[in-house]
Design an enzyme around this catalytic site. Sequence first.
Site, PDB file in Angstrom:
ATOM      1  N   CYS A   1       0.840  -1.206   0.000  1.00  0.00           N
ATOM      2  CA  CYS A   1       0.000   0.000   0.000  1.00  0.00           C
ATOM      3  C   CYS A   1       0.874   1.254   0.000  1.00  0.00           C
ATOM      4  O   CYS A   1       2.094   1.180   0.145  1.00  0.00           O
ATOM      5  CB  CYS A   1      -0.912  -0.009   1.233  1.00  0.00           C
ATOM      6  SG  CYS A   1      -0.002   0.041   2.795  1.00  0.00           S
TER       7      CYS A   1
ATOM      8  N   CYS B   1       3.010   1.610   3.079  1.00  0.00           N
ATOM      9  CA  CYS B   1       4.138   0.674   3.080  1.00  0.00           C
ATOM     10  C   CYS B   1       5.271   1.219   2.210  1.00  0.00           C
ATOM     11  O   CYS B   1       6.449   1.156   2.593  1.00  0.00           O
ATOM     12  CB  CYS B   1       3.709  -0.694   2.573  1.00  0.00           C
ATOM     13  SG  CYS B   1       2.374  -1.430   3.532  1.00  0.00           S
TER      14      CYS B   1
END
Length: 78
Positions: free
Chosen positions: A11, A14
């Site tokens: 994501c 991340c």
Amino acid sequence: MKLIQVLGPGCAKCKALESNAHEAVKQSGIEAQIEKISDIATITAFGVMMTPALVVDGEVKMMGKVAGVDEIKKILAG
């Protein structure tokens, strides 16, 4: 050499944590290998239930938030 692992499925948060980890290593001048782990089984094996997570030398240092560059530098120095 330190092993820094960024745990998360890929994501935006991340990716931001991974980018911050690279910048923290660059600024601090330490030798480190940065690894991105997106395999859910591996992530849960660390006991991580919220991503992103930051692992340094096998120890979960932070989970569920994006650590800033300065915060990561403090973790690496400690």
